[in-house]
Structure formats: C-alpha cells, structure tokens
Design a protein around this motif. Structure first.
Motif, short mmCIF file in Angstrom:
data_model
loop_
_atom_site.label_atom_id
_atom_site.label_comp_id
_atom_site.label_asym_id
_atom_site.label_seq_id
_atom_site.Cartn_x
_atom_site.Cartn_y
_atom_site.Cartn_z
N ARG A 158 -0.64 14.41 -12.69
CA ARG A 158 0.11 13.38 -11.96
C ARG A 158 -0.85 12.39 -11.32
N VAL A 159 -0.55 11.11 -11.42
CA VAL A 159 -1.39 10.05 -10.88
C VAL A 159 -0.61 9.30 -9.81
N PHE A 160 -1.22 9.21 -8.62
CA PHE A 160 -0.61 8.50 -7.49
C PHE A 160 -1.50 7.32 -7.12
N VAL A 161 -0.93 6.13 -7.20
CA VAL A 161 -1.72 4.91 -7.00
C VAL A 161 -1.69 4.49 -5.53
N CYS A 162 -2.64 3.63 -5.16
CA CYS A 162 -2.75 3.17 -3.78
C CYS A 162 -1.97 1.88 -3.53
N HIS A 163 -1.71 1.13 -4.61
CA HIS A 163 -0.99 -0.14 -4.46
C HIS A 163 0.00 -0.33 -5.58
N ASP A 164 1.12 -0.97 -5.26
CA ASP A 164 2.03 -1.45 -6.29
C ASP A 164 2.81 -2.62 -5.70
N TYR A 165 2.98 -3.66 -6.50
CA TYR A 165 3.63 -4.87 -6.03
C TYR A 165 4.89 -5.20 -6.83
N GLY A 166 5.36 -4.24 -7.64
CA GLY A 166 6.59 -4.47 -8.38
C GLY A 166 6.52 -5.61 -9.37
N ARG A 174 10.49 -5.39 -10.83
CA ARG A 174 10.97 -4.00 -10.77
C ARG A 174 10.76 -3.43 -9.38
N GLU A 175 11.41 -2.31 -9.12
CA GLU A 175 11.21 -1.63 -7.84
C GLU A 175 9.79 -1.08 -7.77
N VAL A 176 9.24 -1.07 -6.56
CA VAL A 176 7.89 -0.54 -6.41
C VAL A 176 7.88 0.94 -6.77
N ALA A 177 6.75 1.39 -7.30
CA ALA A 177 6.61 2.77 -7.74
C ALA A 177 5.20 3.25 -7.42
N CYS A 178 5.00 4.55 -7.46
CA CYS A 178 3.69 5.09 -7.08
C CYS A 178 3.19 6.19 -7.98
N GLU A 179 4.02 6.75 -8.84
CA GLU A 179 3.61 7.94 -9.60
C GLU A 179 3.71 7.71 -11.09
N THR A 180 2.66 8.11 -11.78
CA THR A 180 2.64 8.09 -13.24
C THR A 180 1.83 9.30 -13.69
N THR A 181 1.32 9.30 -14.91
CA THR A 181 0.50 10.41 -15.41
C THR A 181 -0.71 9.85 -16.15
N THR A 204 0.83 -1.21 0.00
CA THR A 204 0.00 0.00 0.00
C THR A 204 0.86 1.26 0.00
N TRP A 205 0.45 2.23 -0.79
CA TRP A 205 1.04 3.56 -0.75
C TRP A 205 0.10 4.51 0.02
N LEU A 241 -3.66 13.53 -8.81
CA LEU A 241 -4.83 12.66 -8.70
C LEU A 241 -4.46 11.43 -7.89
N PHE A 242 -5.25 11.17 -6.84
CA PHE A 242 -5.05 9.99 -5.98
C PHE A 242 -6.20 9.03 -6.28
N THR A 243 -5.88 7.93 -6.94
CA THR A 243 -6.89 7.11 -7.61
C THR A 243 -7.43 5.98 -6.75
N GLY A 244 -6.90 5.77 -5.53
CA GLY A 244 -7.31 4.59 -4.79
C GLY A 244 -6.96 3.34 -5.56
N ASP A 245 -7.90 2.38 -5.62
CA ASP A 245 -7.62 1.12 -6.30
C ASP A 245 -8.22 1.06 -7.70
N SER A 246 -8.60 2.18 -8.28
CA SER A 246 -9.15 2.13 -9.63
C SER A 246 -8.06 1.87 -10.65
N LEU A 247 -6.94 2.56 -10.54
CA LEU A 247 -5.80 2.39 -11.43
C LEU A 247 -4.57 2.01 -10.63
N PHE A 248 -3.79 1.07 -11.18
CA PHE A 248 -2.46 0.77 -10.67
C PHE A 248 -1.44 1.41 -11.61
N MET A 249 -0.16 1.15 -11.39
CA MET A 249 0.85 1.60 -12.34
C MET A 249 0.55 0.97 -13.70
N PRO A 250 0.96 1.61 -14.81
CA PRO A 250 0.58 1.12 -16.13
C PRO A 250 0.89 -0.35 -16.38
N ASP A 251 2.01 -0.84 -15.88
CA ASP A 251 2.36 -2.24 -16.14
C ASP A 251 1.65 -3.21 -15.19
#
Length: 288
Positions: free
Chosen positions: A201-209, A213-220, A15-16, A159-169
């Motif tokens: 800017r898009v900030f996700v609530c979860h990322d599992y790498g 890859r290293e965990v990340a939280c920000e995209t667009t 969780t982020w 934008l803080f998206t909760g669990d609607s969007l994750f990182m693009p990959d």
C-alpha cells in the motif's frame, strides 16, 4: 503486518497527514503533521494537528513516533506542537536534513542561530534503517530527488512516500529546489518499484485532485508501476528527466516556502520571540 492507517487531509496545502497504528499493541506514529498558517494575517493555529490528536484519543493509541518525510516547503510542520502534547514521542527525520539546513541557513538565518547538525530532532534516521512500531517491523527507504533529505517509511505493508510519488494520475514531485535532481528521483522511484511487492500500500503526502476528481491518498506499488503519469514501466530515465525538467520550468515558487523552511528546518519549532515577545519570520528579498 498490516497497520491501521488514518489519513487526514489539509485542504489549504493539499497535504495528507497520517496516524499509523499497530492494531495489536495500539502503538502509533504520526506522519507529516501540518500546522495551520494564515499568510495574510500571519496567524498560526493547531486545528489540523488537533484532528490527529482526536484520532489518537478516540482510538486509545500510544504515540511513539513523530515522523517527517522531509523538510517541507509548502506547509509548516506541527511536529513541535504535537511534541509538547506527546512528550514521549520521538521526533525523527532523515540524516539528509543536515545538508538541507546547510543549504538554506545562510539565506534564512544570517545570524547563525540555526544549528545545521540536525539536533532539533530526537533521531536522525540513516538509509535503510530498521525500527519498530509496536509489533510491526518498519524501515526507512531513501528517496532523494525532490529534496536531498527525502525519506520514505515502510511500516508493515504500508509505504509513506513523502513527495517522491503522488497518486498515479498526478505523477511525481518537482525537482528544481536546491539539492533536487530529476535523475536521482527517477532512480529512487525505480528502487521502490523493483524492491517492494506490487500489493504494498502506498500513501502519498500530497494530492490536488487533478481533473476535478476527489482528493485521494492511497494506491499500490503495482498501480504506480502500471500507470504513474511520469514514472511507470516502459518510461526510461532520460524520458522522465526531460519531462520533469520541462514541467518544473513552468511551476511557480510554493506560496509558503519561506515561512515553511524557517520552521521546518527547526523541527517544527517557531523562531524565538524578540525583545517585545513577538516571534518573527524573515522575508529575504531577491534570494531564492
């Protein structure tokens, strides 16, 4: 129009959480804080939430909001833990929390102690409701589909998206919980794509790498539109629904769904102590 964003990663649940601040006024919000919970020993700790407070103290921020994007099923909320230490902060979530409370109360609260009117929160946001963080404009954007109460927060250009969007990959969140719906999630995401600038800017609530890859939280928004694994330009609703349903059918139940919902439906409050001064979480058998 550009808030300062301090991410904090909770490795156990992927969780982020975020401290978001207006650099002009130093007013801040904390989004989706995590309360540490060891399922084996049933011990609770505020270590991760304290890291958020440390950021607040180091930066001399004035926290005005505690914002939940939805009633999480994979971690316990630290909202009440923080509220005790930040009494001036307003604890908020979307009005859809009432529906989620009504859905789960019969199973998780057979005694009827859980109010299903959202009164555990200081404020229930409606769809597209406007508010402020210091001098920064902010508004809510409904993003149901993962859950009925899912809400994104647009603060300045972030934008803080909760669990609607994750990182693009990583794509998108599951839609097989009660009240979830893949077609609804697709429309929620397309609304974000169609209404927000690519530079948002898009900030996700979860990322599992994924892929190691290293965990990340920000995209667009632009990057999501171009390359999100599940919902990108050129993917229609039927294709997404087919993909999402097939993927959801392979997923196990979240490990912490039962303790998480019992706490998060109460705004992060723990159950009241029993006569022996011990708090208990219920484990309903064969119910989910």
């Amino acid at each position: 129009m550009r808030p300062t964003v301090h991410p904090s990663h909770h490795a156990d649940t992927g969780t982020w959480s975020y401290v978001v601040a207006d650099p002009a006024t130093r007013m801040a919000a904390i989004i989706d804080p995590v309360l540490d919970f060891d399922a084996k020993s049933a011990r609770i700790a505020g270590t991760s939430a304290q890291k958020l407070l440390d950021i607040v103290e180091q930066q001399a921020y004035d926290v005005r909001w505690l914002l939940e994007t939805h009633a999480h099923a994979d971690h316990l909320s630290a909202a009440q833990w923080l509220k005790q230490r930040l009494p001036a902060a307003t604890l908020a979530i979307g009005t859809g929390i009432r529906t989620v409370q009504e859905t789960f109360a019969p199973t998780l609260d057979p005694d009827g102690a859980l109010a299903t009117d959202g009164s555990q929160f200081d404020r229930l946001f409606g769809d597209d409701e406007r508010f402020e963080l210091g001098s920064l404009p902010a508004r809510t954007i409904p993003v149901p589909g993962h859950t009925r109460d899912s809400l994104a927060y647009l603060i300045g250009d972030a934008l803080f998206t909760g669990d609607s969007l994750f990182m693009p990959d990583a794509g998108t969140a599951r839609c097989d919980f009660p009240g979830g719906d893949a077609a609804t999630l697709y429309r929620s995401i397309r609304r974000l794509y169609d209404s927000l600038p690519d530079a948002t800017r898009v900030f996700v609530c979860h990322d599992y790498g994924p892929g190691g890859r290293e965990v990340a939280c920000e995209t667009t928004i632009g990057e999501q539109k171009r390359s999100n694994l599940h919902v990108r330009d050129g993917v229609d609703e039927n294709a997404f629904v087919t993909l999402r349903k097939a993927r959801d059918a392979t997923l196990a139940m979240p490990a912490l769904i039962l303790p998480s919902l019992q706490v998060n439906l109460r705004g992060g409050a723990l159950p009241e102590p029993e006569g022996n001064d011990v708090r208990y979480l219920r484990i309903p058998l064969d119910s989910l």
